[in-house]
Motif scaffolding. Structure first.
Motif, PDB file in Angstrom:
ATOM      1  N   ILE A   1       1.557  12.238  -9.712  1.00  0.00           N
ATOM      2  CA  ILE A   1       1.020  13.596  -9.545  1.00  0.00           C
ATOM      3  C   ILE A   1       2.140  14.626  -9.569  1.00  0.00           C
ATOM      4  CG2 ILE A   1      -0.192  15.129  -7.952  1.00  0.00           C
ATOM      5  CD1 ILE A   1      -1.792  12.728  -7.014  1.00  0.00           C
ATOM      6  N   GLY A   2       3.252  14.311  -8.911  1.00  0.00           N
ATOM      7  CA  GLY A   2       4.391  15.229  -8.910  1.00  0.00           C
ATOM      8  C   GLY A   2       4.966  15.435 -10.301  1.00  0.00           C
ATOM      9  N   ALA A   3       5.046  14.347 -11.079  1.00  0.00           N
ATOM     10  CA  ALA A   3       5.577  14.457 -12.442  1.00  0.00           C
ATOM     11  C   ALA A   3       4.673  15.332 -13.309  1.00  0.00           C
ATOM     12  CB  ALA A   3       5.712  13.061 -13.054  1.00  0.00           C
ATOM     13  N   VAL A   4       3.371  15.150 -13.171  1.00  0.00           N
ATOM     14  CA  VAL A   4       2.427  15.988 -13.926  1.00  0.00           C
ATOM     15  C   VAL A   4       2.554  17.446 -13.516  1.00  0.00           C
ATOM     16  CG1 VAL A   4      -0.024  16.457 -14.325  1.00  0.00           C
ATOM     17  CG2 VAL A   4       0.799  14.097 -14.305  1.00  0.00           C
ATOM     18  N   ALA A   5       2.653  17.687 -12.193  1.00  0.00           N
ATOM     19  CA  ALA A   5       2.784  19.061 -11.705  1.00  0.00           C
ATOM     20  C   ALA A   5       4.061  19.711 -12.225  1.00  0.00           C
ATOM     21  CB  ALA A   5       2.753  19.069 -10.179  1.00  0.00           C
ATOM     22  N   VAL A   6       5.180  18.993 -12.180  1.00  0.00           N
ATOM     23  CA  VAL A   6       6.452  19.537 -12.663  1.00  0.00           C
ATOM     24  C   VAL A   6       6.361  19.844 -14.160  1.00  0.00           C
ATOM     25  CG1 VAL A   6       8.878  18.980 -13.092  1.00  0.00           C
ATOM     26  CG2 VAL A   6       7.838  18.449 -10.885  1.00  0.00           C
ATOM     27  N   TYR A   7       5.741  18.955 -14.907  1.00  0.00           N
ATOM     28  CA  TYR A   7       5.603  19.165 -16.356  1.00  0.00           C
ATOM     29  C   TYR A   7       4.780  20.413 -16.656  1.00  0.00           C
ATOM     30  CZ  TYR A   7       4.198  18.323 -21.180  1.00  0.00           C
ATOM     31  OH  TYR A   7       3.964  18.456 -22.533  1.00  0.00           O
ATOM     32  N   LEU A   8       3.657  20.578 -15.943  1.00  0.00           N
ATOM     33  CA  LEU A   8       2.801  21.745 -16.169  1.00  0.00           C
ATOM     34  C   LEU A   8       3.503  23.034 -15.753  1.00  0.00           C
ATOM     35  CD1 LEU A   8      -0.654  20.370 -14.971  1.00  0.00           C
ATOM     36  CD2 LEU A   8       0.095  20.756 -17.325  1.00  0.00           C
ATOM     37  N   ILE A   9       4.164  23.012 -14.614  1.00  0.00           N
ATOM     38  CA  ILE A   9       4.860  24.216 -14.137  1.00  0.00           C
ATOM     39  C   ILE A   9       6.002  24.588 -15.084  1.00  0.00           C
ATOM     40  CG2 ILE A   9       6.287  25.131 -12.276  1.00  0.00           C
ATOM     41  CD1 ILE A   9       4.618  23.449 -10.333  1.00  0.00           C
ATOM     42  N   ARG A  10       6.720  23.602 -15.566  1.00  0.00           N
ATOM     43  CA  ARG A  10       7.840  23.879 -16.464  1.00  0.00           C
ATOM     44  C   ARG A  10       7.366  24.531 -17.757  1.00  0.00           C
ATOM     45  NH1 ARG A  10      11.445  18.813 -17.818  1.00  0.00           N
ATOM     46  NH2 ARG A  10      11.836  19.048 -15.571  1.00  0.00           N
ATOM     47  N   ASN A  11       6.203  24.100 -18.242  1.00  0.00           N
ATOM     48  CA  ASN A  11       5.710  24.616 -19.517  1.00  0.00           C
ATOM     49  C   ASN A  11       4.828  25.854 -19.388  1.00  0.00           C
ATOM     50  OD1 ASN A  11       6.352  22.523 -21.872  1.00  0.00           O
ATOM     51  ND2 ASN A  11       5.919  21.347 -20.024  1.00  0.00           N
TER      52      ASN A  11
ATOM     53  N   LEU B   1       3.757   5.711  -5.546  1.00  0.00           N
ATOM     54  CA  LEU B   1       3.605   5.750  -7.004  1.00  0.00           C
ATOM     55  C   LEU B   1       2.613   6.828  -7.419  1.00  0.00           C
ATOM     56  CD1 LEU B   1       4.190   4.546  -9.796  1.00  0.00           C
ATOM     57  CD2 LEU B   1       2.341   2.904  -9.383  1.00  0.00           C
ATOM     58  N   LEU B   2       1.501   6.921  -6.686  1.00  0.00           N
ATOM     59  CA  LEU B   2       0.502   7.950  -6.978  1.00  0.00           C
ATOM     60  C   LEU B   2       1.078   9.345  -6.791  1.00  0.00           C
ATOM     61  CD1 LEU B   2      -2.394   8.790  -7.632  1.00  0.00           C
ATOM     62  CD2 LEU B   2      -2.941   8.515  -5.208  1.00  0.00           C
ATOM     63  N   VAL B   3       1.814   9.538  -5.680  1.00  0.00           N
ATOM     64  CA  VAL B   3       2.436  10.842  -5.426  1.00  0.00           C
ATOM     65  C   VAL B   3       3.451  11.164  -6.511  1.00  0.00           C
ATOM     66  CG1 VAL B   3       3.933  12.113  -3.841  1.00  0.00           C
ATOM     67  CG2 VAL B   3       2.053  10.737  -2.944  1.00  0.00           C
ATOM     68  N   ALA B   4       4.207  10.164  -6.953  1.00  0.00           N
ATOM     69  CA  ALA B   4       5.210  10.385  -7.998  1.00  0.00           C
ATOM     70  C   ALA B   4       4.556  10.799  -9.311  1.00  0.00           C
ATOM     71  CB  ALA B   4       6.046   9.120  -8.191  1.00  0.00           C
TER      72      ALA B   4
ATOM     73  N   LEU C   1       0.828  -1.211   0.000  1.00  0.00           N
ATOM     74  CA  LEU C   1       0.000   0.000   0.000  1.00  0.00           C
ATOM     75  C   LEU C   1       0.859   1.256   0.000  1.00  0.00           C
ATOM     76  CD1 LEU C   1      -2.823  -1.055   2.494  1.00  0.00           C
ATOM     77  CD2 LEU C   1      -2.971  -0.895   0.009  1.00  0.00           C
ATOM     78  N   CYS C   2       1.955   1.234   0.741  1.00  0.00           N
ATOM     79  CA  CYS C   2       2.867   2.381   0.738  1.00  0.00           C
ATOM     80  C   CYS C   2       3.476   2.595  -0.642  1.00  0.00           C
ATOM     81  CB  CYS C   2       3.974   2.170   1.766  1.00  0.00           C
ATOM     82  SG  CYS C   2       3.439   2.323   3.487  1.00  0.00           S
ATOM     83  N   LEU C   3       3.826   1.503  -1.317  1.00  0.00           N
ATOM     84  CA  LEU C   3       4.388   1.625  -2.661  1.00  0.00           C
ATOM     85  C   LEU C   3       3.373   2.226  -3.633  1.00  0.00           C
ATOM     86  CD1 LEU C   3       6.378  -1.734  -2.986  1.00  0.00           C
ATOM     87  CD2 LEU C   3       7.303   0.578  -2.715  1.00  0.00           C
ATOM     88  N   PHE C   4       2.115   1.800  -3.520  1.00  0.00           N
ATOM     89  CA  PHE C   4       1.078   2.367  -4.386  1.00  0.00           C
ATOM     90  C   PHE C   4       0.881   3.852  -4.087  1.00  0.00           C
ATOM     91  CE2 PHE C   4      -0.398  -2.013  -5.255  1.00  0.00           C
ATOM     92  CZ  PHE C   4      -0.534  -1.910  -6.637  1.00  0.00           C
TER      93      PHE C   4
END
Length: 282
Positions: free
Chosen positions: A24-34, A19-22, A13-16
């Motif tokens: 969401i974080g990747a999407v946030a970084v992508y949007l902020i960068r662009n 993974l979810l946080v990762a 459950l911790c891994l899932f």
């Protein structure tokens, strides 16, 4: 074996969760960068210009807020009253059960179906035309199943002892609902309202049929005027921009503003809910 199994499931459950946080974080970084480079006071305070390849997002931003206000102004009173009826007045008959099943089933209907429904009812049959009122009423229909379900569960969660104590003091059913049940259920209802606002603010399909304008030079000054909205504006920039490279920063900036608008609304609702829950001791 039980301890091993428990630790294994905790790890999974911790891994899932990580993974979810990762993701969401990747999407946030992508949007902020662009999109971060487009964010400025001028971006928020100027309307679109030059075929929406320049200027800001003032018109769609205000239009989104107008749509949320119209839809929630209809959905919240109707949804809360309906939930109150189911929880406090309705008897357990086959008609009431059928109504409950129908409302819960509507929550799973695709939003594009609500858009076609709004087009047929509000735009064509009631002759409102393609306008803010038609789009707001369509979004209200979209959010009603969620508001009704949350309101009903909030009222049912109020302990019966509260009602009995109120009746013992001589209060009527109406007084008990107004003074006891509604305040006790308010925090949960606010949570449902937050979820409804988030869904309404981000919908594109229902409004593109009923009131969203491809481009409007001014903010809608009447409920019978067409309105720009951030979700549809983003869709137009992503699919129909004459210069996709020039439109990309505006598109990503608009996405960041929309996310910020939804998150800001959610934060205000969470704070209000926490204060109400603390005041009511729940």
């Amino acid at each position: 074996m039980r301890k091993i199994y428990d630790r294994l499931m905790t790890l999974v459950l911790c891994l899932f969760a990580l993974l979810l946080v990762a993701v969401i974080g990747a999407v946030a970084v992508y949007l902020i960068r662009n999109g971060a480079e487009a964010l400025s006071w001028e971006f928020l305070s100027e309307p679109p210009k030059d075929g929406m390849l320049a200027g800001g997002i003032l018109t769609p931003l205000v239009g989104t807020m107008q749509l949320v206000l119209v839809s929630m102004g209809v959905a919240l009173p109707v949804g809360i009253m309906t939930g109150l009826y189911f929880a406090e007045y309705a008897k357990d008959t086959w008609i009431v059960r059928l109504m409950r099943i129908s409302i819960r089933s509507l929550a799973g209907v695709p939003s594009v179906i609500f858009g076609l429904f709004g087009l047929s009812l509000f735009v064509v049959f009631m002759q409102f035309g393609s306008c803010l009122l038609s789009a707001g009423l369509t979004l209200a229909c979209l959010s009603l199943p969620l508001v009704v379900t949350v309101a009903e569960q909030a009222f049912l969660a109020v302990p019966q002892d509260y009602r009995d104590a109120s009746y013992a003091l001589g209060a009527t059913k109406y007084q008990t609902i107004i003074k006891v049940v509604l305040p006790s259920a308010a925090s949960t209802i606010i949570t449902g309202a937050i979820l409804a606002v988030g869904r309404v603010a981000g919908e594109t399909a229902p409004i593109m049929f009923t009131g969203a304008a491809y481009f409007a030079p001014e903010i809608a000054k009447s409920v019978f005027s067409q309105v720009m909205a951030l979700p549809y504006h983003i869709y137009v920039l992503a699919t129909s921009a004459t210069d996709p490279e020039a439109a990309a920063p505006i598109e990503y900036g608009a996405i960041l503003v929309l996310i910020g608008l939804v998150m800001g609304t959610s934060a205000v609702g969470v704070i209000a809910r926490a204060r109400l829950a603390e005041r009511n001791g729940r």
